[in-house]
Design a protein around this motif. Structure first.
Motif, PDB file in Angstrom:
ATOM      1  N   GLN A   1      25.456   5.825  37.003  1.00  0.00           N
ATOM      2  CA  GLN A   1      24.789   4.543  37.162  1.00  0.00           C
ATOM      3  C   GLN A   1      25.607   3.550  37.967  1.00  0.00           C
ATOM      4  OE1 GLN A   1      24.353   6.343  34.396  1.00  0.00           O
ATOM      5  NE2 GLN A   1      22.157   6.561  34.602  1.00  0.00           N
ATOM      6  N   PHE A   2      26.928   3.746  37.998  1.00  0.00           N
ATOM      7  CA  PHE A   2      27.794   2.802  38.713  1.00  0.00           C
ATOM      8  C   PHE A   2      28.542   3.553  39.801  1.00  0.00           C
ATOM      9  CE2 PHE A   2      31.763   0.263  39.148  1.00  0.00           C
ATOM     10  CZ  PHE A   2      31.181  -0.930  39.548  1.00  0.00           C
ATOM     11  N   ASN A   3      28.237   3.233  41.040  1.00  0.00           N
ATOM     12  CA  ASN A   3      28.852   3.915  42.177  1.00  0.00           C
ATOM     13  C   ASN A   3      30.142   3.202  42.548  1.00  0.00           C
ATOM     14  OD1 ASN A   3      29.606   4.965  44.659  1.00  0.00           O
ATOM     15  ND2 ASN A   3      27.488   5.233  45.339  1.00  0.00           N
ATOM     16  N   ARG A   4      31.256   3.767  42.136  1.00  0.00           N
ATOM     17  CA  ARG A   4      32.539   3.099  42.359  1.00  0.00           C
ATOM     18  C   ARG A   4      32.902   2.993  43.838  1.00  0.00           C
ATOM     19  NH1 ARG A   4      35.146   1.930  37.817  1.00  0.00           N
ATOM     20  NH2 ARG A   4      34.527   2.998  35.906  1.00  0.00           N
ATOM     21  N   ALA A   5      32.459   3.949  44.630  1.00  0.00           N
ATOM     22  CA  ALA A   5      32.800   3.926  46.055  1.00  0.00           C
ATOM     23  C   ALA A   5      32.203   2.715  46.755  1.00  0.00           C
ATOM     24  CB  ALA A   5      32.321   5.209  46.725  1.00  0.00           C
ATOM     25  N   VAL A   6      31.032   2.280  46.286  1.00  0.00           N
ATOM     26  CA  VAL A   6      30.305   1.195  46.954  1.00  0.00           C
ATOM     27  C   VAL A   6      30.402  -0.119  46.181  1.00  0.00           C
ATOM     28  CG1 VAL A   6      28.036   0.452  47.767  1.00  0.00           C
ATOM     29  CG2 VAL A   6      28.713   2.851  47.988  1.00  0.00           C
ATOM     30  N   ALA A   7      30.315  -0.040  44.858  1.00  0.00           N
ATOM     31  CA  ALA A   7      30.151  -1.250  44.053  1.00  0.00           C
ATOM     32  C   ALA A   7      31.443  -1.766  43.435  1.00  0.00           C
ATOM     33  CB  ALA A   7      29.122  -0.995  42.947  1.00  0.00           C
ATOM     34  N   ALA A   8      32.416  -0.895  43.158  1.00  0.00           N
ATOM     35  CA  ALA A   8      33.636  -1.340  42.491  1.00  0.00           C
ATOM     36  C   ALA A   8      34.514  -2.136  43.441  1.00  0.00           C
ATOM     37  CB  ALA A   8      34.405  -0.142  41.945  1.00  0.00           C
ATOM     38  N   LYS A   9      34.975  -3.274  42.999  1.00  0.00           N
ATOM     39  CA  LYS A   9      35.901  -4.094  43.773  1.00  0.00           C
ATOM     40  C   LYS A   9      37.283  -4.004  43.116  1.00  0.00           C
ATOM     41  CE  LYS A   9      32.902  -5.740  46.760  1.00  0.00           C
ATOM     42  NZ  LYS A   9      32.647  -7.175  46.928  1.00  0.00           N
ATOM     43  N   ARG A  10      38.254  -3.513  43.881  1.00  0.00           N
ATOM     44  CA  ARG A  10      39.605  -3.312  43.356  1.00  0.00           C
ATOM     45  C   ARG A  10      40.640  -3.821  44.359  1.00  0.00           C
ATOM     46  NH1 ARG A  10      39.329  -2.088  38.116  1.00  0.00           N
ATOM     47  NH2 ARG A  10      41.482  -1.372  38.337  1.00  0.00           N
ATOM     48  N   GLN A  11      41.828  -4.098  43.867  1.00  0.00           N
ATOM     49  CA  GLN A  11      42.908  -4.529  44.761  1.00  0.00           C
ATOM     50  C   GLN A  11      43.401  -3.330  45.569  1.00  0.00           C
ATOM     51  OE1 GLN A  11      45.939  -6.378  42.329  1.00  0.00           O
ATOM     52  NE2 GLN A  11      44.919  -8.362  42.382  1.00  0.00           N
ATOM     53  N   PRO A  12      43.392  -3.423  46.906  1.00  0.00           N
ATOM     54  CA  PRO A  12      43.823  -2.279  47.713  1.00  0.00           C
ATOM     55  C   PRO A  12      45.327  -2.136  47.848  1.00  0.00           C
ATOM     56  CG  PRO A  12      43.161  -4.069  49.136  1.00  0.00           C
ATOM     57  CD  PRO A  12      42.885  -4.525  47.715  1.00  0.00           C
ATOM     58  N   GLY A  13      46.075  -3.138  47.408  1.00  0.00           N
ATOM     59  CA  GLY A  13      47.523  -3.050  47.541  1.00  0.00           C
ATOM     60  C   GLY A  13      47.921  -2.861  48.995  1.00  0.00           C
ATOM     61  N   SER A  14      48.892  -1.978  49.220  1.00  0.00           N
ATOM     62  CA  SER A  14      49.442  -1.797  50.562  1.00  0.00           C
ATOM     63  C   SER A  14      48.470  -1.145  51.541  1.00  0.00           C
ATOM     64  CB  SER A  14      50.726  -0.969  50.493  1.00  0.00           C
ATOM     65  OG  SER A  14      51.739  -1.690  49.819  1.00  0.00           O
ATOM     66  N   ALA A  15      47.365  -0.595  51.054  1.00  0.00           N
ATOM     67  CA  ALA A  15      46.354  -0.052  51.977  1.00  0.00           C
ATOM     68  C   ALA A  15      45.749  -1.164  52.828  1.00  0.00           C
ATOM     69  CB  ALA A  15      45.258   0.678  51.198  1.00  0.00           C
ATOM     70  N   PHE A  16      45.988  -2.414  52.447  1.00  0.00           N
ATOM     71  CA  PHE A  16      45.499  -3.564  53.209  1.00  0.00           C
ATOM     72  C   PHE A  16      46.434  -3.923  54.365  1.00  0.00           C
ATOM     73  CE2 PHE A  16      44.448  -8.040  53.988  1.00  0.00           C
ATOM     74  CZ  PHE A  16      43.068  -8.040  53.890  1.00  0.00           C
ATOM     75  N   LYS A  17      47.662  -3.420  54.340  1.00  0.00           N
ATOM     76  CA  LYS A  17      48.678  -3.836  55.308  1.00  0.00           C
ATOM     77  C   LYS A  17      48.321  -3.571  56.771  1.00  0.00           C
ATOM     78  CE  LYS A  17      52.625  -3.688  52.158  1.00  0.00           C
ATOM     79  NZ  LYS A  17      53.802  -2.914  51.727  1.00  0.00           N
ATOM     80  N   PRO A  18      47.550  -2.518  57.099  1.00  0.00           N
ATOM     81  CA  PRO A  18      47.199  -2.350  58.514  1.00  0.00           C
ATOM     82  C   PRO A  18      46.532  -3.569  59.130  1.00  0.00           C
ATOM     83  CG  PRO A  18      46.778  -0.317  57.361  1.00  0.00           C
ATOM     84  CD  PRO A  18      47.158  -1.333  56.310  1.00  0.00           C
ATOM     85  N   PHE A  19      45.806  -4.353  58.343  1.00  0.00           N
ATOM     86  CA  PHE A  19      45.182  -5.566  58.876  1.00  0.00           C
ATOM     87  C   PHE A  19      46.243  -6.612  59.207  1.00  0.00           C
ATOM     88  CE2 PHE A  19      41.944  -4.006  55.651  1.00  0.00           C
ATOM     89  CZ  PHE A  19      41.280  -3.213  56.574  1.00  0.00           C
ATOM     90  N   VAL A  20      47.319  -6.630  58.410  1.00  0.00           N
ATOM     91  CA  VAL A  20      48.438  -7.538  58.686  1.00  0.00           C
ATOM     92  C   VAL A  20      49.120  -7.130  59.988  1.00  0.00           C
ATOM     93  CG1 VAL A  20      50.684  -8.346  57.864  1.00  0.00           C
ATOM     94  CG2 VAL A  20      48.810  -7.996  56.225  1.00  0.00           C
ATOM     95  N   TYR A  21      49.393  -5.840  60.121  1.00  0.00           N
ATOM     96  CA  TYR A  21      50.120  -5.349  61.297  1.00  0.00           C
ATOM     97  C   TYR A  21      49.267  -5.447  62.561  1.00  0.00           C
ATOM     98  CZ  TYR A  21      54.135  -3.761  58.616  1.00  0.00           C
ATOM     99  OH  TYR A  21      55.268  -3.728  57.837  1.00  0.00           O
ATOM    100  N   LEU A  22      47.971  -5.202  62.445  1.00  0.00           N
ATOM    101  CA  LEU A  22      47.104  -5.361  63.606  1.00  0.00           C
ATOM    102  C   LEU A  22      47.100  -6.815  64.063  1.00  0.00           C
ATOM    103  CD1 LEU A  22      45.069  -4.316  65.671  1.00  0.00           C
ATOM    104  CD2 LEU A  22      43.259  -4.651  63.947  1.00  0.00           C
ATOM    105  N   THR A  23      47.060  -7.736  63.120  1.00  0.00           N
ATOM    106  CA  THR A  23      47.118  -9.163  63.445  1.00  0.00           C
ATOM    107  C   THR A  23      48.385  -9.477  64.239  1.00  0.00           C
ATOM    108  OG1 THR A  23      45.900  -9.711  61.422  1.00  0.00           O
ATOM    109  CG2 THR A  23      47.142 -11.495  62.467  1.00  0.00           C
ATOM    110  N   ALA A  24      49.509  -8.911  63.792  1.00  0.00           N
ATOM    111  CA  ALA A  24      50.785  -9.166  64.466  1.00  0.00           C
ATOM    112  C   ALA A  24      50.822  -8.539  65.859  1.00  0.00           C
ATOM    113  CB  ALA A  24      51.930  -8.618  63.616  1.00  0.00           C
ATOM    114  N   ILE A  25      50.316  -7.322  65.978  1.00  0.00           N
ATOM    115  CA  ILE A  25      50.352  -6.622  67.263  1.00  0.00           C
ATOM    116  C   ILE A  25      49.440  -7.296  68.283  1.00  0.00           C
ATOM    117  CG2 ILE A  25      49.468  -4.487  68.314  1.00  0.00           C
ATOM    118  CD1 ILE A  25      50.954  -2.956  66.170  1.00  0.00           C
ATOM    119  N   GLU A  26      48.302  -7.784  67.814  1.00  0.00           N
ATOM    120  CA  GLU A  26      47.395  -8.475  68.734  1.00  0.00           C
ATOM    121  C   GLU A  26      47.960  -9.808  69.204  1.00  0.00           C
ATOM    122  OE1 GLU A  26      42.991  -6.788  67.520  1.00  0.00           O
ATOM    123  OE2 GLU A  26      43.733  -8.566  66.466  1.00  0.00           O
ATOM    124  N   ARG A  27      49.020 -10.242  68.565  1.00  0.00           N
ATOM    125  CA  ARG A  27      49.656 -11.500  68.957  1.00  0.00           C
ATOM    126  C   ARG A  27      51.003 -11.266  69.635  1.00  0.00           C
ATOM    127  NH1 ARG A  27      45.933 -12.138  65.538  1.00  0.00           N
ATOM    128  NH2 ARG A  27      44.804 -14.106  65.229  1.00  0.00           N
TER     129      ARG A  27
END
Length: 216
Positions: A1-27
């Protein structure tokens, strides 16, 4: 009944870091740019590396491969949390992200689907992706009722920046935190992530043909 892949919101931790590094590289930074891995304080917050050790001056490539928290925080402070949030949203993260320094360590909650969709832009050469499930619908007599054709949503990352990010995230599998995810004979890249006290463990990985997200 609950699709974790689509509906669950969780902290991604370091998996979020590529967005930080892309921001830096684009600058203007590159994988060979050096930043200090050492103790840092941001308004009383003192983030530490997972291993509680520091490597001093390190390249961005090494910092991302080893998932060094202090470097990610330094880059976020240097270019601004709002810039990091904008990068993540541009790549397809739709969840609300708090523009504060801790966004560097993936403290805002997202879904697995959002993360995989965002990483797909690294895998496909820098183009936007709209994740979907249904390819086509046919009636009982075989008549085609619906077909999802190819969508051109446009380029959202310049080729040279995609190349830099792919090189850095490939290093994560070769010498960094995701060595066990290496696929012998196949170029692959990705990023691990854990939230505080190991409540969440992530790996988003990709080849040129497939992106996969794992959350436990």
């Amino acid at each position: 009944q609950f699709n974790r892949a689509v509906a669950a919101k969780r902290q991604p931790g370091s998996a979020f870091k590529p967005f930080v590094y892309l921001t830096a590289i684009e600058r203007g930074l590159t994988p060979d740019t050096v930043r200090e891995d050492g103790p840092i304080a941001v308004k009383g917050w003192r983030p530490e590396n997972y291993s509680h050790e520091y490597f001093g001056p390190v390249t961005l490539q090494k910092a991302l491969a080893l998932s060094l928290n202090t470097v990610s925080v330094r880059l976020t402070v240097e270019f601004g949390p709002t810039a990091v949030v904008r990068t993540a949203h541009r790549l397809g993260i739709a969840s609300k992200l708090e523009p504060n320094a801790s966004i560097a360590l993936g403290t805002s909650e997202v879904s697995v689907m959002e993360m995989v969709g965002a990483y797909a832009s690294f895998a496909n050469g820098g183009f936007a992706v709209s994740p979907h499930v249904v390819l086509r619908v046919r009636s009982t007599d075989g008549k085609l009722l619906f077909s999802r054709g190819p969508q051109s949503l446009g380029r959202i990352i310049e080729p040279r920046y995609v190349a830099m990010m792919n090189a850095m995230m490939q290093e994560t599998l070769l010498t960094g935190t995701a060595r066990k995810a290496e696929i012998p004979g196949w170029p692959a890249a990705g990023k691990t992530g854990t939230s505080q006290e190991f409540r969440d463990a992530w790996f988003i990985g990709y080849t040129g043909h497939l992106v996969a997200g794992v959350w436990l």
